[in-house]
Structure formats: structure tokens, C-alpha cells
Enzyme design. Structure first.
Site, PDB file in Angstrom:
ATOM      1  CB  THR A  30      -1.017   0.084   1.298  1.00 14.79           C
ATOM      2  OG1 THR A  30      -1.610  -1.199   1.208  1.00 14.79           O
ATOM      3  CG2 THR A  30      -2.076   1.158   1.107  1.00 14.79           C
TER       4      THR A  30
ATOM      5  NE  ARG B 199      -7.204  -9.050   1.152  1.00 16.97           N
ATOM      6  CZ  ARG B 199      -6.436  -8.012   1.428  1.00 16.97           C
ATOM      7  NH1 ARG B 199      -6.085  -7.231   0.534  1.00 16.97           N
ATOM      8  NH2 ARG B 199      -5.839  -7.604   2.703  1.00 16.97           N
ATOM      9  CB  VAL B 200     -11.934  -6.133  -1.568  1.00 15.81           C
ATOM     10  CG1 VAL B 200     -11.844  -4.633  -1.167  1.00 15.81           C
ATOM     11  CG2 VAL B 200     -12.538  -6.339  -2.814  1.00 15.81           C
ATOM     12  N   GLY B 201      -9.068  -5.809   0.302  1.00 10.36           N
ATOM     13  CA  GLY B 201      -8.656  -5.464   1.644  1.00 10.36           C
ATOM     14  C   GLY B 201      -9.361  -4.122   2.138  1.00 10.36           C
ATOM     15  CG  ASP B 202      -6.589  -1.700   4.368  1.00  5.26           C
ATOM     16  OD1 ASP B 202      -6.177  -2.524   4.063  1.00  5.26           O
ATOM     17  OD2 ASP B 202      -6.376  -0.309   4.673  1.00  5.26           O
TER      18      ASP B 202
ATOM     19  CB  THR C 215      -0.102   1.303   4.980  1.00  7.12           C
ATOM     20  OG1 THR C 215       0.802  -0.038   4.771  1.00  7.12           O
ATOM     21  CG2 THR C 215       0.471   1.947   6.053  1.00  7.12           C
ATOM     22  N   GLY C 216      -1.386  -1.584   6.190  1.00  6.69           N
ATOM     23  CA  GLY C 216      -1.047  -2.625   6.716  1.00  6.69           C
ATOM     24  C   GLY C 216      -1.984  -3.775   6.647  1.00  6.69           C
ATOM     25  CG  HIS C 217      -3.426  -8.038   8.384  1.00  6.95           C
ATOM     26  ND1 HIS C 217      -4.320  -8.756   9.105  1.00  6.95           N
ATOM     27  CD2 HIS C 217      -3.414  -9.068   7.076  1.00  6.95           C
ATOM     28  CE1 HIS C 217      -5.138  -9.874   8.613  1.00  6.95           C
ATOM     29  NE2 HIS C 217      -4.319 -10.148   7.471  1.00  6.95           N
TER      30      HIS C 217
END
Ligand code: GLY
EC number: 3.4.19.5
Length: 314
Positions: free
Chosen positions: A168, A196-199, A219-221
């Protein structure tokens, strides 16, 4: 009111061989965004320009340089948000747009919607004449190699985000009128499931901007950030009187304690305060304010660059 620009290039265990390029990349992007502010551009224009610079740099996991999903394809997510009106636009799972942040801005400005995904986002890009590129041209040779090496270890990769992921980019800004904006863009996590969609494209998770409080890019998991709605959580703490740094630290700590997630965030306030905070091993970040150009990579590192005047064109 003095303008401020802050960018990040992703919170993760950045290896030594990528450290210098990551720091150089965030400095250049911060200056790119700040020069927009200096020319009288809005915070919204500045965050788009800064994130485009990061998307164009193959060292970062966004646009060119994005990581590959389990099927060896890119799937990109991005968001942009205008603190003046709370208008926001986002795209998820796009695979043939070099600068998803600009497509997200078009969703915000040219549709009645907030988030377009996959085929719908591509159809929209086509309908407004946005240039498309073959998805393969966004992929670096290094990423192909890393994907081949790791493709049988998807579960481990997802579980050990801090060690393996490549995560990110984002930007926040306040302009001379006190307007704030944020933008975030990503290729996500290597070997993620298809679809898959993240944040990063989700309002309140990967970013949020409100002139009444401030702007944040995370940013991150992604799964952890989604569970705690990290960007909005940070802004809630600021709303309740915490400093930007304390609000970010508290929220990241909460994410670590509650769902064992690591990450980072950058934040600005309408009055020009800013912070860059992370709980991963490293995060490349850079800020430009009235005082100069700042940057860091390791925890508690806050360095100042002397060639700041030289880099800025104005
Ligand atoms: N933070 C980016 C992602 O998890 O997709």
C-alpha cells in the site's frame, strides 16, 4: 494557514535492498504533492498527484509494482476522499488501470456512487475514456519471481503479514484554505484469494477525510484494518482531544491487542499538525511542511532533508 503534505509507501518489514529506493520514492512523492499545494492546488489535487507518483514507482505495491493474487494476476484497490464535503470515490479489483487513484476520483466526481468494483469499474473507465493497460505491464520481474517462490504458501503469507507482505501507498494533505483530503492505493497482499478486497478502497478503513477533524491514510494488514475501521477510529480519538500521534498510536495498539494486526497510518489536521506512525518493523514516510522535508523508515526515526528547496520546482 500553511499547507502540509504527508505520504507513506507501506508499513511492513521493508528489506535492506528496498530501503533506499522506498525512502527516495516517498520523498519525491511528498514533494510532488507539495508542489501542487504551492501552486494553489487543493488538498484533493495534491493527494492524487502524490499517490500517482507512488503508483508509477515500481518499488511500491500499487499501480506499477503491484503484487500478484493466487492466480498470478494484479487486482488493485484505491480510494480518495475530500474533507470539504465528505465526497469519496473508490475502486476495487481493477486489473488494467495504471493509476487507480485517478479512477477513484472519477467515481467520486462523475458518478452517484462511492465504490465501483472489477468489471463495473473497468466499464466505467472505458466510458470516460480513461487509458487502460494490459495487466501484465504493471507486473515487475521481481514480483513474478517472488510470486512463483511463494505461491504454495498462501496461508502462511496471509498469517505473517509483517514479514511477507508488500503493502500500500497513501497520502494526506491540508491546503492553504484548511481543506483536508486523503488517498490510498494498493495491490493488496501477495497470494490473496481472487476477488479479495482489503481495507484500502473501503471508506473509514483505508482512509477518511473530514475538514472538521482531519485526514488519515492507513496501511497494513487489510483484514485487521477493516475489523477496527482504523482510519475512522484514529479520527474519533482526535475528535475526543487526542494529538494526532497519540490517536494513531492508540488505535494501532488497539488493532494489535484486539485482532493481532500490524500496520501504520499518516494523519493531518486542518490546522497543519501531522503524524506518521506504525507498529510494523518499518514504514517509509515523508512529509513537507513550512519547516522543510521530513522522512523516516525505522521506528522513532524523524530526519530532515537539506535539499528540500532544490527538489521543489517553485
Ligand atoms: N492494506 C492493504 C491490503 O491489505 O490490501
Amino acid at each position: 494557514m500553511s499547507a502540509v503534505m504527508v505520504v507513506h509507501g507501506g508499513a511492513w518489514a521493508i528489506p535492506h535492498d528496498l530501503a533506499e529506493a522506498s525512502v527516495d520514492g516517498v520523498k519525491v512523492a511528498a514533494c510532488e504533492g507539495f508542489s501542487v499545494l504551492q501552486r494553489g492546488g487543493s488538498a484533493l489535487d495534491a493527494v492524487e498527484a502524490a499517490v500517482r507518483a507512488l503508483e508509477d514507482n515500481t518499488v511500491f505495491d500499487a499501480g506499477h509494482g503491484a503484487v500478484l493474487n493466487a492466480d498470478g494476476e494484479v487486482e488493485l484497490d484505491a480510494i480518495i476522499m475530500d474533507g470539504r464535503t465528505l465526497a469519496s470515490g473508490a475502486v476495487s479489483s481493477v486489473n488494467n488501470i495504471a493509476n487507480p487513484v485517478s479512477l477513484a476520483r472519477a467515481v467520486m466526481e462523475k458518478t452517484a456512487h462511492v465504490l465501483l468494483t472489477s468489471r463495473g469499474a473497468n466499464l466505467f473507465a472505458e466510458s470516460i475514456g480513461m487509458a487502460t493497460v494490459p495487466g501484465d505491464t504493471l507486473v515487475t520481474e521481481n514480483e513474478r519471481k517472488a510470486w512463483r517462490k511463494n505461491k504454495n504458501f498462501a496461508t502462511e503469507v496471509m498469517e505473517d503479514f509483517n514479514c511477507q507482505a508488500h503493502d500500500t501507498v497513501g497520502a494526506v494533505a491540508v491546503d492553504s484554505a484548511g481543506n483536508v483530503a486523503c488517498a490510498t492505493s494498493t495491490g493488496g497482499i501477495r497470494n490473496k484469494m481472487v476477488g479479495r478486497v482489503g481495507d484500502s478502497s473501503i471508506i473509514g478503513a483505508g482512509g477518511y477525510a473530514d475538514n472538521l477533524i482531519g485526514a488519515v491514510s492507513c496501511t497494513g494488514h487489510g483484514e485487521s484494518i477493516l475489523k477496527v475501521t482504523l482510519a475512522r477510529l484514529i479520527l474519533s480519538h482526535i475528535e475526543q482531544g487526542k494529538s494526532l500521534a497519540d490517536a494513531s498510536q492508540l488505535s494501532l495498539q488497539y488493532m494489535g491487542d484486539r485482532v493481532r494486526g500490524a500496520g501504520g497510518a499518516i494523519a493531518v489536521s486542518p490546522s497543519g499538525q501531522w503524524a506518521a506512525t506504525f507498529t510494523t518493523e518499518r514504514m517509509a514516510w515523508s512529509a513537507v511542511d513550512h519547516d522543510g522535508l521530513w522522512y523516516g523508515l525505522d521506528p522513532n526515526e524523524r530526519l530532515k532533508e537539506q535539499w528540500y528547496d532544490h527538489l521543489l520546482p517553485l
